[in-house]
Design a protein around this motif. Structure first.
Motif, PDB file in Angstrom:
ATOM      1  N   GLU A 105     -17.660 -31.037 -30.721  1.00  0.00           N
ATOM      2  CA  GLU A 105     -18.931 -31.628 -31.138  1.00  0.00           C
ATOM      3  C   GLU A 105     -19.955 -31.556 -30.027  1.00  0.00           C
ATOM      4  O   GLU A 105     -21.144 -31.285 -30.278  1.00  0.00           O
ATOM      5  N   PHE A 106     -19.521 -31.801 -28.794  1.00  0.00           N
ATOM      6  CA  PHE A 106     -20.437 -31.721 -27.651  1.00  0.00           C
ATOM      7  C   PHE A 106     -21.001 -30.310 -27.524  1.00  0.00           C
ATOM      8  O   PHE A 106     -22.213 -30.116 -27.358  1.00  0.00           O
ATOM      9  N   VAL A 107     -20.139 -29.323 -27.597  1.00  0.00           N
ATOM     10  CA  VAL A 107     -20.588 -27.942 -27.457  1.00  0.00           C
ATOM     11  C   VAL A 107     -21.529 -27.561 -28.588  1.00  0.00           C
ATOM     12  O   VAL A 107     -22.582 -26.950 -28.365  1.00  0.00           O
ATOM     13  N   ARG A 108     -21.158 -27.916 -29.813  1.00  0.00           N
ATOM     14  CA  ARG A 108     -22.001 -27.560 -30.960  1.00  0.00           C
ATOM     15  C   ARG A 108     -23.383 -28.224 -30.869  1.00  0.00           C
ATOM     16  O   ARG A 108     -24.409 -27.590 -31.137  1.00  0.00           O
ATOM     17  N   THR A 109     -23.410 -29.520 -30.499  1.00  0.00           N
ATOM     18  CA  THR A 109     -24.673 -30.257 -30.508  1.00  0.00           C
ATOM     19  C   THR A 109     -25.568 -29.898 -29.337  1.00  0.00           C
ATOM     20  O   THR A 109     -26.760 -29.618 -29.513  1.00  0.00           O
ATOM     21  N   TYR A 110     -24.994 -29.874 -28.135  1.00  0.00           N
ATOM     22  CA  TYR A 110     -25.821 -29.750 -26.930  1.00  0.00           C
ATOM     23  C   TYR A 110     -25.928 -28.306 -26.430  1.00  0.00           C
ATOM     24  O   TYR A 110     -27.033 -27.826 -26.169  1.00  0.00           O
ATOM     25  N   HIS A 124     -14.102 -25.805 -11.703  1.00  0.00           N
ATOM     26  CA  HIS A 124     -12.731 -25.723 -12.222  1.00  0.00           C
ATOM     27  C   HIS A 124     -12.228 -27.077 -12.710  1.00  0.00           C
ATOM     28  O   HIS A 124     -11.326 -27.145 -13.542  1.00  0.00           O
ATOM     29  N   ASP A 125     -12.809 -28.169 -12.195  1.00  0.00           N
ATOM     30  CA  ASP A 125     -12.354 -29.512 -12.566  1.00  0.00           C
ATOM     31  C   ASP A 125     -13.246 -30.162 -13.616  1.00  0.00           C
ATOM     32  O   ASP A 125     -13.204 -31.378 -13.805  1.00  0.00           O
ATOM     33  N   THR A 126     -14.039 -29.376 -14.315  1.00  0.00           N
ATOM     34  CA  THR A 126     -14.935 -29.955 -15.319  1.00  0.00           C
ATOM     35  C   THR A 126     -14.155 -30.696 -16.399  1.00  0.00           C
ATOM     36  O   THR A 126     -13.039 -30.307 -16.777  1.00  0.00           O
ATOM     37  N   ARG A 127     -14.722 -31.790 -16.888  1.00  0.00           N
ATOM     38  CA  ARG A 127     -14.167 -32.549 -17.993  1.00  0.00           C
ATOM     39  C   ARG A 127     -15.320 -32.940 -18.912  1.00  0.00           C
ATOM     40  O   ARG A 127     -16.392 -33.322 -18.428  1.00  0.00           O
ATOM     41  N   ASP A 131     -12.585 -38.939 -24.152  1.00  0.00           N
ATOM     42  CA  ASP A 131     -11.473 -39.172 -23.221  1.00  0.00           C
ATOM     43  C   ASP A 131     -11.303 -38.055 -22.205  1.00  0.00           C
ATOM     44  O   ASP A 131     -10.189 -37.811 -21.709  1.00  0.00           O
ATOM     45  N   ASN A 132     -12.402 -37.356 -21.908  1.00  0.00           N
ATOM     46  CA  ASN A 132     -12.345 -36.232 -20.959  1.00  0.00           C
ATOM     47  C   ASN A 132     -11.298 -35.204 -21.372  1.00  0.00           C
ATOM     48  O   ASN A 132     -10.642 -34.575 -20.531  1.00  0.00           O
ATOM     49  N   SER A 133     -11.148 -35.014 -22.678  1.00  0.00           N
ATOM     50  CA  SER A 133     -10.103 -34.128 -23.181  1.00  0.00           C
ATOM     51  C   SER A 133     -10.453 -32.656 -23.044  1.00  0.00           C
ATOM     52  O   SER A 133      -9.573 -31.793 -23.124  1.00  0.00           O
ATOM     53  N   GLY A 134     -11.733 -32.322 -22.839  1.00  0.00           N
ATOM     54  CA  GLY A 134     -12.124 -30.937 -22.643  1.00  0.00           C
ATOM     55  C   GLY A 134     -12.071 -30.549 -21.180  1.00  0.00           C
ATOM     56  O   GLY A 134     -12.461 -31.333 -20.307  1.00  0.00           O
ATOM     57  N   ASP A 135     -11.584 -29.345 -20.895  1.00  0.00           N
ATOM     58  CA  ASP A 135     -11.547 -28.859 -19.518  1.00  0.00           C
ATOM     59  C   ASP A 135     -12.011 -27.399 -19.490  1.00  0.00           C
ATOM     60  O   ASP A 135     -12.566 -26.892 -20.472  1.00  0.00           O
ATOM     61  N   HIS A 137     -10.381 -24.687 -19.641  1.00  0.00           N
ATOM     62  CA  HIS A 137      -9.717 -23.860 -20.644  1.00  0.00           C
ATOM     63  C   HIS A 137     -10.306 -24.109 -22.026  1.00  0.00           C
ATOM     64  O   HIS A 137     -10.486 -23.163 -22.814  1.00  0.00           O
ATOM     65  N   THR A 138     -10.619 -25.384 -22.300  1.00  0.00           N
ATOM     66  CA  THR A 138     -11.270 -25.715 -23.570  1.00  0.00           C
ATOM     67  C   THR A 138     -12.613 -25.010 -23.677  1.00  0.00           C
ATOM     68  O   THR A 138     -12.950 -24.430 -24.713  1.00  0.00           O
ATOM     69  N   MET A 139     -13.393 -25.066 -22.595  1.00  0.00           N
ATOM     70  CA  MET A 139     -14.711 -24.436 -22.605  1.00  0.00           C
ATOM     71  C   MET A 139     -14.591 -22.930 -22.805  1.00  0.00           C
ATOM     72  O   MET A 139     -15.362 -22.321 -23.571  1.00  0.00           O
ATOM     73  N   SER A 140     -13.636 -22.310 -22.147  1.00  0.00           N
ATOM     74  CA  SER A 140     -13.459 -20.868 -22.300  1.00  0.00           C
ATOM     75  C   SER A 140     -13.077 -20.517 -23.733  1.00  0.00           C
ATOM     76  O   SER A 140     -13.584 -19.531 -24.303  1.00  0.00           O
ATOM     77  N   ALA A 141     -12.204 -21.343 -24.331  1.00  0.00           N
ATOM     78  CA  ALA A 141     -11.799 -21.086 -25.713  1.00  0.00           C
ATOM     79  C   ALA A 141     -12.970 -21.260 -26.671  1.00  0.00           C
ATOM     80  O   ALA A 141     -13.162 -20.455 -27.602  1.00  0.00           O
ATOM     81  N   LEU A 142     -13.790 -22.289 -26.438  1.00  0.00           N
ATOM     82  CA  LEU A 142     -14.958 -22.517 -27.291  1.00  0.00           C
ATOM     83  C   LEU A 142     -15.987 -21.405 -27.101  1.00  0.00           C
ATOM     84  O   LEU A 142     -16.683 -21.023 -28.048  1.00  0.00           O
ATOM     85  N   GLY A 143     -16.087 -20.886 -25.887  1.00  0.00           N
ATOM     86  CA  GLY A 143     -16.988 -19.764 -25.645  1.00  0.00           C
ATOM     87  C   GLY A 143     -16.571 -18.530 -26.447  1.00  0.00           C
ATOM     88  O   GLY A 143     -17.417 -17.854 -27.041  1.00  0.00           O
ATOM     89  N   ARG A 144     -15.279 -18.252 -26.441  1.00  0.00           N
ATOM     90  CA  ARG A 144     -14.800 -17.103 -27.216  1.00  0.00           C
ATOM     91  C   ARG A 144     -15.052 -17.311 -28.714  1.00  0.00           C
ATOM     92  O   ARG A 144     -15.435 -16.378 -29.435  1.00  0.00           O
ATOM     93  N   GLU A 145     -14.843 -18.546 -29.167  1.00  0.00           N
ATOM     94  CA  GLU A 145     -15.014 -18.841 -30.593  1.00  0.00           C
ATOM     95  C   GLU A 145     -16.467 -18.747 -31.032  1.00  0.00           C
ATOM     96  O   GLU A 145     -16.776 -18.240 -32.122  1.00  0.00           O
ATOM     97  N   HIS A 146     -17.374 -19.236 -30.168  1.00  0.00           N
ATOM     98  CA  HIS A 146     -18.776 -19.346 -30.582  1.00  0.00           C
ATOM     99  C   HIS A 146     -19.674 -18.267 -29.972  1.00  0.00           C
ATOM    100  O   HIS A 146     -20.884 -18.259 -30.231  1.00  0.00           O
ATOM    101  N   GLY A 147     -19.130 -17.395 -29.148  1.00  0.00           N
ATOM    102  CA  GLY A 147     -19.905 -16.261 -28.695  1.00  0.00           C
ATOM    103  C   GLY A 147     -20.763 -16.481 -27.470  1.00  0.00           C
ATOM    104  O   GLY A 147     -21.785 -15.803 -27.302  1.00  0.00           O
ATOM    105  N   PHE A 148     -20.375 -17.414 -26.573  1.00  0.00           N
ATOM    106  CA  PHE A 148     -21.086 -17.515 -25.302  1.00  0.00           C
ATOM    107  C   PHE A 148     -20.100 -17.277 -24.157  1.00  0.00           C
ATOM    108  O   PHE A 148     -18.898 -17.540 -24.268  1.00  0.00           O
TER     109      PHE A 148
END
Length: 314
Positions: A105-110, A124-127, A131-135, A137-148
């Motif tokens: 939701e954060f990635v989609r909205t902002y 490398h320590d981004t959260r 609950d700070n559940s994104g890191d 690896h999450t960002m990289s996966a969302l980038g691949r999914e959404h094209g950034f």
């Protein structure tokens, strides 16, 4: 640098950006490595380099009773981000409701909906997200999914990773010179000058007392060589001997931060916002048996401060 307070202020014609995300407390040298990478990607794509940051600091919302002191408040954070070369800072109000958003939701909205990010740069320590559940690896996966594109900047430092917590520890211990190595600049405090006991003026060394609500981690008690910048940090930089403590010679109960501008007794600084920068600690706080030895020591402090400032070339 432009500042957008909330996504409502983002221009409707923004079509793309390169974004980095963080609290950026202190904007230390590790932060600057991430910012420089962001700017490099932005210049290559001819897009604005955007820093997305939060106010207040998340720790002040989730655990205010245990939140660490901030190295820099929002005003200085914005100044330092601008100095680093960032084009735009988006300040997102941090609330408990905002904190409930999932990483997706954060990635989609902002990042996508508001900033149209084409690339995202993170440490490398981004959260992020609930609950700070994104890191990273999450960002990289969302980038691949959404094209950034996503670039992760790994640990930066010499003997130890530069971090806000390390800089804060050094400042609180009084080692402001070592803290400056981590920060890439002297540690600073920002506050309004208020009236004190006026003892400094009576002793021949008038001081500018910072208000109790001044922003910035307070160094350990002692006397420091440093600088006072007038007019909210935009005015002239003046050499100073800075005292922190409770003035044990007089039994004062309140801990204060007060700066004597060396060689100037003509300044009227009351109610003016100033920035005080700490270069090095000269000595710990001492209790003197009377006014005469105190005045003599203050004279030595002023000369020591001048010598340090001349040698530092800061």
């Amino acid at each position: 640098m432009q500042v957008w307070h909330g996504i409502e202020q983002i221009p409707a014609d923004l079509t793309g950006s390169v974004v980095t995300i963080g609290n950026f407390d202190g904007v230390h040298r590790g932060h600057r490595a991430v910012l420089e990478t962001t700017i490099s990607h932005a210049r290559a794509r001819r897009l604005p380099a955007v820093a997305l940051t939060f106010d207040p600091h998340p720790a002040q919302v989730h655990r205010p009773e245990a939140a660490p002191s901030l190295l820099t408040g929002l005003t200085d954070r914005l100044v330092l981000l601008a100095d680093a070369g960032i084009d735009v800072t988006l300040v997102v109000p941090y609330t408990l409701d905002f904190a409930r958003a999932t990483p997706e939701e954060f990635v989609r909205t902002y990042l996508l909906g508001a900033l149209h990010a084409q690339a995202v740069v993170v440490g490398h320590d981004t959260r992020f997200g609930r609950d700070n559940s994104g890191d990273q690896h999450t960002m990289s996966a969302l980038g691949r999914e959404h094209g950034f594109d996503v670039e992760v900047v790994h640990d930066v430092g010499e003997d130890r990773r530069w971090s806000s917590s390390w800089a804060r520890q050094l400042v609180e211990s009084g080692d402001v010179a070592a803290a400056a190595t981590v920060l890439g600049r002297p540690h600073r405090m920002r506050g309004v000058v208020v009236r004190g006991y006026a003892r400094g003026r009576e002793l021949g060394y008038p001081t500018a007392n910072l208000a109790a609500d001044s922003v910035g981690t307070i160094p350990a008690d002692g006397v420091y060589a440093g600088w006072l910048r007038r007019h909210g940090g935009t005015g002239e930089r003046l050499p100073a001997a800075i005292s922190i403590g409770t003035n044990p010679t007089f039994g004062d109960p309140v801990r204060t931060v007060e700066a004597h501008v060396i060689g100037r007794d003509d300044l009227e600084l009351y109610d003016e916002e100033v920035v005080v920068e700490f270069v090095t600690r000269l000595r710990p706080t001492l209790r003197f048996d009377g006014v005469e030895p105190l005045i003599a020591q203050m004279g030595h402090d002023v000369q020591d401060a001048l010598a340090v400032l001349r040698a530092s070339g800061v």
